[in-house]
Design an enzyme around this catalytic site. Structure first.
Site, PDB file in Angstrom:
ATOM      1  N   HIS A 144       1.491 -20.655  10.524  1.00 35.31           N
ATOM      2  CA  HIS A 144       1.405 -20.268  11.942  1.00 35.31           C
ATOM      3  C   HIS A 144       1.982 -18.876  12.147  1.00 35.31           C
ATOM      4  CE1 HIS A 144       0.203 -24.277  13.498  1.00 35.31           C
ATOM      5  NE2 HIS A 144       0.729 -24.649  12.340  1.00 35.31           N
ATOM      6  N   HIS A 164      -5.043 -30.372  12.534  1.00 38.73           N
ATOM      7  CA  HIS A 164      -3.742 -30.977  12.216  1.00 38.73           C
ATOM      8  C   HIS A 164      -3.875 -32.485  12.420  1.00 38.73           C
ATOM      9  CE1 HIS A 164      -2.011 -26.957  12.811  1.00 38.73           C
ATOM     10  NE2 HIS A 164      -0.850 -27.411  12.373  1.00 38.73           N
ATOM     11  N   ASP A 177       2.958 -17.507  14.844  1.00 39.80           N
ATOM     12  CA  ASP A 177       4.127 -17.548  15.732  1.00 39.80           C
ATOM     13  C   ASP A 177       5.300 -18.306  15.091  1.00 39.80           C
ATOM     14  OD1 ASP A 177       2.296 -19.616  15.970  1.00 39.80           O
ATOM     15  OD2 ASP A 177       2.621 -19.958  18.090  1.00 39.80           O
ATOM     16  N   GLU A 190       0.286 -35.994  10.498  1.00 35.53           N
ATOM     17  CA  GLU A 190       1.618 -35.379  10.388  1.00 35.53           C
ATOM     18  C   GLU A 190       2.547 -36.077  11.383  1.00 35.53           C
ATOM     19  OE1 GLU A 190       1.851 -31.490  12.127  1.00 35.53           O
ATOM     20  OE2 GLU A 190       3.741 -30.971  11.144  1.00 35.53           O
TER      21      GLU A 190
HETATM   22 ZN    ZN Z   1       0.730 -26.481  11.241  1.00 37.70          ZN
END
Ligand code: ZN
Length: 411
Positions: free
Chosen positions: A90, A271, A92, A274
């Site tokens: 990522h 994603h 950020d 997770e």
């Molecule tokens: Zn991620």
């Protein structure tokens, strides 16, 4: 300064190597470091004996393992020289602390610390209780990224930083939705693309940008993002993703955006598995048409789905340290990465958040080597898995794979 080796206090000069501290505590133990023993930090994470001891009060454990006896072991420095590729990181979550401070000062924003070292520590998510808690750190980085100049700069610096550890190809992601209302979606996309291009020209590392829709945002915003992103498909946007808090925010709600993205030639990843169970991976694959899965850690809880992911060669973008930080696994040794690898899943190694997880890609390869027992041939396979799973046109992918393969062969 005083550090601890297996609970024994030793005094070493500042800047001493971990190996020196071990030798001071027990000379015999130090001699085992190249064959039958390895060092971990207080949390049990393997570290390189050649690293500096760091701060006073640091605690190290030397673990002697018969299993490792005699095997040639790779150093972190050797792995840093390896050509590598990364698919899940990522933007950020990968800022330089010094840059964050400069951006904050220029914009009159307060950060949790005011030196680079203290800020790097404050940004670490080691104490996160969950994925949701982990994501709170991103609110801090996002606070300094609400201008086009800031986005351009961090994208550029990101490329410089990954190239420095010999990453030859990287796909970096972020959500343009989180830069509104300060920027329009088009501005929030053009700025990092410009920074990436500047970094690519300087380093030769190839970079793709992935845009993330957010699970917690209304599906209409995801569709809006897909529409704008598709216009930049030939300008550097590689794929469409879905990120953010997983539990309670079903992927299927964002189906229209994924259909639009795929219908306009964009690759899709998501994603899943997770912050939630394997049903989340199931939805990502079957309802969103995801061609790769971000994490997929909990895949094995559904054996039929595991079989399907293996058979269809759907790559998993796995992140070891990040999964420990978000408590998806209790410790690195418990991570299913090596098991999936042995079962034939196309697994890749990634950082997720270089700043927020306090790691580099080299660290993750080193961790897979020392904590999960992957040898040089296995790690080379994992590098090639990442290259082969790149969202690149076929001819570019072939060129990347053959370049990295020949570099690995020359090592
Ligand atoms: Zn991620």
């Amino acid at each position: 300064m005083r550090v601890f080796i297996n609970d024994k206090a030793v005094d070493v000069p500042r800047g001493a190597r971990v190996r020196d501290a071990v030798a001071q505590a027990d000379d015999g133990l130090a001699r085992l470091l190249d064959s039958a023993a390895y060092v971990t930090d207080a949390a049990g994470r393997p570290i390189d004996a050649g690293d500096p001891v760091g701060e006073a009060g640091a605690v190290f454990r030397v673990v002697v393992s018969a299993k490792r006896g005699g095997k040639p072991r790779l150093t972190k420095e050797a792995l840093r020289r390896w050509p590598k590729a990364e698919l899940h990181v990522h933007l950020d979550g990968a800022l330089r602390p010094a840059t964050m401070l400069e951006l904050a000062r220029a914009q009159g924003i307060r950060l949790p610390a005011d030196t680079p070292d203290a800020l790097a520590k404050a940004m670490l998510v080691r104490d996160a209780k969950s994925l949701e808690d982990y994501l709170r750190k991103y609110e801090i980085t996002l606070s300094v990224l609400q201008t086009a100049q800031a986005l351009e700069r961090v994208a550029y610096e990101f490329v410089i930083d990954v190239a420095a550890e010999n990453v030859r190809y990287v796909e970096v992601r972020y959500s343009p939705l989180l830069h509104r209302p300060a920027l329009t979606l088009a501005q929030a996309i053009e700025a990092p693309l410009a920074g990436m291009r500047r970094g690519m020209i300087e380093t030769g590392t190839k970079v793709g940008l992935i845009v993330c829709a957010m699970r917690t945002r209304p599906p209409a915003e995801s569709l809006e993002l897909a529409r704008v992103a598709a216009e930049y498909r030939t300008a550097g946007i590689t794929a469409f993703d879905l990120a953010g808090a997983e539990r309670g925010h079903a992927a299927r709600e964002h189906r229209a955006a994924f259909e639009y993205a795929a219908g306009h030639g964009m690759a899709c990843t998501c994603h899943a598995g997770e912050g939630d169970g394997p049903h989340s991976i199931d939805q990502a694959v079957h309802e969103l048409g995801a061609q790769r899965i971000g994490h997929g850690t909990r895949l094995a809880e559904d054996p039929a789905l595991l079989d399907e992911i293996i058979a269809r060669k759907i790559p998993l973008e796995m992140c070891l340290t990040s999964n420990v930080h978000t408590h998806v696994v209790t410790a690195v040794a418990e991570h299913p990465f090596a098991r999936y690898y042995q079962q034939g899943v196309v697994v890749t190694l990634n950082t997720d958040g270089r700043l927020t997880d306090g790691i580099t890609l080299t660290d993750e390869y080193y961790l897979a080597h020392t904590a999960l027992g992957l040898g040089p041939a296995d790690l080379a396979r994992v590098v090639l898995n990442a290259c082969e799973s790149a969202f690149l046109p076929e001819y570019e992918k072939v060129a990347l794979v053959s370049r990295v393969q020949s570099e690995l062969g020359a090592l």
